[in-house]
Motif scaffolding. Structure first.
Motif, short mmCIF file in Angstrom:
data_model
loop_
_atom_site.label_atom_id
_atom_site.label_comp_id
_atom_site.label_asym_id
_atom_site.label_seq_id
_atom_site.Cartn_x
_atom_site.Cartn_y
_atom_site.Cartn_z
N GLU A 99 0.81 -1.21 0.00
CA GLU A 99 0.00 0.00 0.00
C GLU A 99 0.84 1.26 0.00
O GLU A 99 0.32 2.33 -0.31
CB GLU A 99 -0.91 0.01 1.24
N ARG A 100 2.13 1.16 0.36
CA ARG A 100 2.92 2.37 0.57
C ARG A 100 4.37 2.15 0.16
O ARG A 100 4.98 1.14 0.52
CB ARG A 100 2.85 2.73 2.05
N LEU A 101 4.91 3.12 -0.56
CA LEU A 101 6.34 3.20 -0.82
C LEU A 101 6.86 4.42 -0.08
O LEU A 101 6.18 5.44 -0.01
CB LEU A 101 6.62 3.37 -2.31
N GLU A 102 8.06 4.30 0.45
CA GLU A 102 8.69 5.42 1.15
C GLU A 102 10.03 5.73 0.50
O GLU A 102 10.69 4.85 -0.03
CB GLU A 102 8.94 5.09 2.62
N ALA A 103 10.40 7.00 0.58
CA ALA A 103 11.71 7.43 0.09
C ALA A 103 12.26 8.44 1.09
O ALA A 103 11.55 9.35 1.52
CB ALA A 103 11.60 8.06 -1.28
#
Length: 153
Positions: A99-103
Motif C-alpha cells: 500500500e505504501r512506498l517510502e523514500a
C-alpha cells in the motif's frame, strides 16, 4: 535545454539488474563526487572495488534501503523522474498487497526531492538527526507514495 533527452529517448529507458558488464558505466557515477555527496560511501577509486560492489550488492533493490544513482552528466534531463515512476509502477503491479512506498532524501538534496515530487510522491516531513553521513548527523525528508494515489502507466 542543451544535452537534454527527448521524450522519444526517455521512452527507451528500461530497468534491469546491474551486472558485471556494467562496470564501466558504474564507475562513471561511482567515482563522481557530485553523485556520492549524499551517499554513505566515498567515491570509488578502483574497478576492483566496483566489481566487488556489483557482485555483493547489485543496485536498485526493493527493501528497507533501496538506492538509485546515475552520473551527474544525466541530471536535469527527466531520467530520474521516469526511472522512479517505472520502479513504482513495477512495485505496485508485482506486489499488489503493498500500500505504501517510502523514500528518504537528504534535506539538502533538493534535486532528488524534486524528482520524487514529479513522480507523484508526497512530502511528509523531516526526520531530524536521522542518519550519520560521512561523520556528520543529517536530517532526512520523508516522502511516500500510496497505491491509492498512484496511477499505473
Amino acid at each position: 535545454m542543451e544535452g537534454s533527452c527527448s521524450s522519444d529517448e526517455l521512452s527507451k529507458i528500461s530497468l534491469r539488474p546491474l551486472g558485471l558488464s556494467d562496470i564501466d558505466d558504474f564507475m562513471v557515477w561511482a567515482t563522481d563526487k557530485k553523485v556520492t555527496r549524499f551517499c554513505t560511501w566515498e567515491p570509488y577509486t578502483s574497478k576492483e572495488d566496483g566489481i566487488k560492489f556489483i557482485k555483493e550488492q547489485g543496485m536498485i533493490t526493493v527493501e528497507a534501503n533501496s538506492a538509485m544513482f546515475w552520473g551527474s552528466r544525466y541530471w536535469g534531463q527527466g531520467i530520474g523522474t521516469r526511472a522512479v515512476k517505472m520502479v513504482a509502477d513495477t512495485i505496485f503491479k508485482e506486489w499488489t498487497h503493498l500500500e505504501r512506498l517510502e523514500a528518504l532524501v537528504d534535506v539538502d538534496n533538493v534535486a532528488s526531492q524534486r524528482v520524487l515530487e514529479k513522480a507523484g510522491f508526497q512530502r511528509e516531513g523531516i526526520l531530524r538527526k536521522y542518519v550519520v553521513l560521512k561523520g556528520r548527523t543529517c536530517d532526512r525528508v520523508m516522502f511516500s507514495l500510496l497505491s491509492t494515489d498512484h496511477c499505473l502507466s
